[in-house]
Design an enzyme around this catalytic site. Structure first.
Site, PDB file in Angstrom:
ATOM      1  N   ASP A 337       1.078  -3.260  13.282  1.00  0.00           N
ATOM      2  CA  ASP A 337       1.236  -3.171  14.739  1.00  0.00           C
ATOM      3  C   ASP A 337       1.077  -1.715  15.184  1.00  0.00           C
ATOM      4  OD1 ASP A 337       3.660  -2.482  13.449  1.00  0.00           O
ATOM      5  OD2 ASP A 337       4.757  -2.702  15.325  1.00  0.00           O
ATOM      6  N   HIS A 660      -1.781  -7.871   6.615  1.00  0.00           N
ATOM      7  CA  HIS A 660      -1.660  -8.069   8.066  1.00  0.00           C
ATOM      8  C   HIS A 660      -1.845  -6.729   8.780  1.00  0.00           C
ATOM      9  CE1 HIS A 660       0.015  -9.897  11.728  1.00  0.00           C
ATOM     10  NE2 HIS A 660       0.658  -8.757  11.891  1.00  0.00           N
ATOM     11  N   ASP A 708      -1.643 -13.693   0.198  1.00  0.00           N
ATOM     12  CA  ASP A 708      -2.573 -12.661   0.674  1.00  0.00           C
ATOM     13  C   ASP A 708      -3.383 -13.220   1.842  1.00  0.00           C
ATOM     14  OD1 ASP A 708      -4.045 -10.376   0.952  1.00  0.00           O
ATOM     15  OD2 ASP A 708      -5.464 -10.878  -0.655  1.00  0.00           O
ATOM     16  N   GLU A 717       2.311  -7.636   5.216  1.00  0.00           N
ATOM     17  CA  GLU A 717       1.979  -6.527   6.110  1.00  0.00           C
ATOM     18  C   GLU A 717       1.928  -5.236   5.280  1.00  0.00           C
ATOM     19  OE1 GLU A 717       4.097  -6.660   9.780  1.00  0.00           O
ATOM     20  OE2 GLU A 717       2.978  -4.992  10.645  1.00  0.00           O
TER      21      GLU A 717
END
Ligand code: 9MR
Length: 742
Positions: A337, A660, A708, A717
């Site tokens: 993020d 991620h 994965d 992540e």
């Protein structure tokens, strides 16, 4: 008639035929319909954010929207099979009487409904049940509650959502590859070399180590270890420590052959460099230069006040939180993020600085001109250049003089809503907001700024001075405001990083301030803190939330006149002894055995942080057992594990590569890159909080709760605080490799 049933047993896939039950239970198509594991994978429109309240999903719907779908809550990725009957049930209520729509429909335009029903709701819970037969075959249906179009605002709550029918997806069986597990990157010639065999045999079996040309270099028999509770696999240990350097070895036992690996080579030196390059890749507020990272990973600068970004050069607080704006450009994006969180930035930058501090008299590969940073050649060791990128940001997060809570640090800055995947940072259109100050963030600033002052003073006195001033101010502000905690529910668009116990943060900050200044005030705080004598090296490992170990390790290693310094050093060794005993009791040799056997979010970093304790004990004692335990732990991270996966991109034949991430999102958009080499996946997480993990991994053994897949943010992540632990340990291992060669 028969159907195929697949059973996973001891990591081996068996295929057996089983008769179909006469009356099979209809399959459930909804994930987390009872909201027992939070809100995922449910989504909602931004005007009606959902949250779990008393076990139900509730959302406050604003007045005055036009259409029913203007406010919605739903779940995607629902499978429907043409011709199959379905039963859709739920219980729901509304704080004022309203009529909503409950639909099962396609999740993409034209959103064709298979079922669309009006439902009248009141404050009392009512149960709805609808039946339909699907006219389509799709994996892209959605269930949606359309709750817009009301002239008055109301609170909608829903629970026990079920869509029963169709066929159950086949159970997910991870591809665990050959049953002989090794460090896929390689082993150091002079160190212990262990592999693991997964087998049904309870008796020892023969093993052979083969050179690339097929000739046998070494052989022996395995040592049975019984069933490993973390994987439910029956394992045997293979000890081939006596093997010599060479390339392309394979290890065979029980009719299975490992992936190829090297003994000797520069893989730990590469890992040291790649795991640090990760931080440059994660930089905010600067172009990522193709000359340093290659064309695929280059990207424009982001969050520098250029549209569509709405930050980070002039950022206001969340409504009502502060009346000023701050320039909080720079720093590292936290993970997949684009949030920037002071507490997580704190531990990450501290670990980079400690990696440097450990070797500061001979920085070698961490020195100037050695790493992939744009500042190379400026006279400052490159690892400090990278650390400074984050430190500058942390300093910007401090409340300016004259404002309420001056000297404290804002807890975080991030988008006001979650963005989806993929999302290139320079195209992030969301509003960026500063969140309230917290004592934990302030103490992270105090600790890291104090360490900054100590390490930068030989190179840049002005910057070191700025750090020192900020550290002292932060310390005083935290003492004056010792219990301002980040809210556990402030998680729209970013992580919460909430923490209601900051005694460890106080201890860490005092330790760093003392090590830098020698001042009695900080010394007395350290020695009278209950944390000073507590057992801070537990088998759970330490993390952004429990940072006492950071303070204790530096008190043990950084020169000072601390009166009980010897005792502190002994506490590190005692901690390492406990971790060593744990590692020896684990099938896969890791010094990690979390409470209740539950692997936590980011478990790989817990393992690596425990390796830092062992590495520090080696530095203090030169006892080879600690060094071997560190290298054994790296074996686990790099492939000798229940899933036979190297958790680091670019290392080993079966490496994780779909972590991620909003930019390294190749799995979501083939035009985007995979993560660069040296990116560590969070790893097995018994909590499996994300929808992909919940769909695929239900019932997983703790060390197998990993997939994965780019959608699995709770197991796959990347994060700065995880790569910082990897970088420290890689640096340690690279140092061993270099010593071996001398
Ligand atoms: O690493 C964090 C982990 O310890 C927490 O349990 C989890 C849930 O709060 O959050 C993890 O941190 C994530 C953060 O909240 C947002 N950015 C990505 C981080 C890594 O997944």
């Amino acid at each position: 008639m028969s159907r195929t049933m697949i059973i996973a047993l001891l990591g081996i896939s068996l295929v057996v035929a089983a008769p179909v039950a006469a009356e099979a239970e209809p399959a459930e198509q909804i994930t987390n319909g009872g909201f027992d594991s939070g809100t995922a994978p449910w989504w909602w429109t931004a005007n009606a954010p959902g949250a779990v309240v008393d076990g139900r999903l509730c959302a406050t719907v604003p007045e005055g929207t036009t259409n029913p779908w203007d406010a919605s809550i739903g779940q995607n990725e629902i499978d429907l099979v043409a011709g199959e009957p379905y039963v859709f049930t739920f219980t729901a209520s509304a704080s004022t009487p309203v009529t909503i729509r409950a639909n099962v429909q396609l999740s993409d335009p034209p959103y064709t409904p298979e079922l669309s029903q009006q439902v009248s709701l009141t404050a009392a819970d009512s149960r709805a049940e609808f039946r339909f037969t699907s006219s389509v075959d799709t994996t892209k249906a959605q269930v949606t509650f359309q709750i817009g179009g009301s002239p008055t605002a109301f609170t909608f709550c829903v629970d026990n959502v079920s869509l029963a029918g169709g066929t159950a997806p086949p159970p997910y069986i991870p591809d665990t590859g050959p049953r002989v597990r090794v460090n896929q990157a390689g082993y150091l010639p002079s160190a212990a070399k262990h592999g693991t065999l997964v087998t049904t045999s309870t008796d020892p079996v023969g093993w052979q180590l083969r050179k690339a040309d097929g000739s046998v270099a070494a052989s022996g028999t395995t040592k049975p270890q019984g069933i490993d509770p973390t994987s439910r696999q029956n394992t045997h240990l293979i000890d081939f420590s006596s093997a010599l350097a060479g390339k392309g070895y394979t290890l065979s036992a029980d009719g299975e052959t490992s992936v190829p690996f090297d003994i000797g080579g520069d893989f730990y030196q590469r890992l040291r460099s790649d795991s640090l390059a990760f931080f440059y890749h994660q930089r905010s507020g600067i172009a990522i230069d193709a000359a340093l990272v290659g064309p695929a990973h280059a990207r424009p600068p982001a969050h520098l006040g250029v549209a569509p970004n709405q930050g980070d050069t002039d950022v206001a607080c969340q409504p009502g939180v502060c009346d000023y704006r701050l320039d909080v450009r720079g720093g590292w994006y936290d993970a997949g993020d684009h949030g920037k969180y002071v507490v997580n930035g704190g531990i990450a930058v501290a670990q980079l600085m400690s990696e440097f501090e450990r070797v500061k008299h001979h920085p070698g590969a961490l020195g100037d001109g050695k790493l992939r940073v744009p500042e190379r050649g400026n006279g400052l060791p490159d690892i400090l250049d990278e650390a400074r990128w984050e430190l500058d940001f942390l300093l910007r997060m401090q409340v300016p003089a004259g404002k309420p809570y001056a000297g404290m640090a804002h807890h975080k800055i991030h988008d006001n809503e979650w963005t989806g995947l993929p999302q290139l940072p320079h195209l992030d259109p969301k509003l960026r907001e500063l969140h309230p100050v917290s004592t934990a963030a302030t103490l992270n600033l105090a600790a890291t700024a104090a360490q900054c002052a100590r390490l930068f003073s030989p190179y840049d006195r002005a910057f070191a001075g700025r750090c020192m001033t900020a550290a002292r101010q932060a310390w005083s502000a935290a003492k004056a405001n010792p219990a301002i905690y980040a809210s556990a529910s402030d998680g729209n668009g970013g992580g919460t990083y909430d923490d209601t116990n900051v005694t460890d943060e106080f201890y860490w900050a005092a330790a760093e301030l003392y090590l830098t200044t020698g001042a009695p005030e900080y010394r007395d705080f350290v020695t009278s803190s209950p944390v000073h004598t507590a057992d801070v090296f537990t088998v759970d490992g330490f993390s952004w939330q429990s940072v006492a170990a950071l303070g204790r390790l530096n008190l043990a290693t950084v020169p000072s006149r601390l009166p009980d310094r010897q005792k502190v050093r002994r506490s590190v060794i005692a901690g390492a002894d406990k971790l060593l005993a744990t590692a020896r009791s684990q099938a896969y040799g890791i010094p990690y055995a979390p409470s209740g056997g539950q692997y936590v979010w980011g478990s790989n970093s817990q393992v690596l942080n425990n390796l830092i304790v062992l590495g520090t004990a080696y530095d203090l004692t030169r006892n080879a057992a600690y060094r071997d335990a560190v290298l054994n732990g790296l074996d686990y991270v790099l492939g000798r594990n229940p899933l036979n996966v190297s958790y680091v991109t670019g290392y080993g034949e079966r490496d994780a590569r779909n972590q991620h991430h909003r930019f390294w999102a190749h799995q979501a958009d083939p035009a985007l890159p995979n993560p660069p080499a040296g990116s560590l996946a969070g790893g097995p997480n018994s909590g499996i909080q994300d929808p992909v993990a919940q769909d695929k991994l239900k019932g997983c053994a703790s060390a197998m709760c990993y997939i994965d897949d780019i959608g699995s943010w709770s197991t796959n992540e990347v994060a700065i605080n995880w790569n910082s632990a990897l970088a420290w340990v890689a640096s340690f291992a690279a140092g061993q490799a270099e010593e071996c060669r001398e």
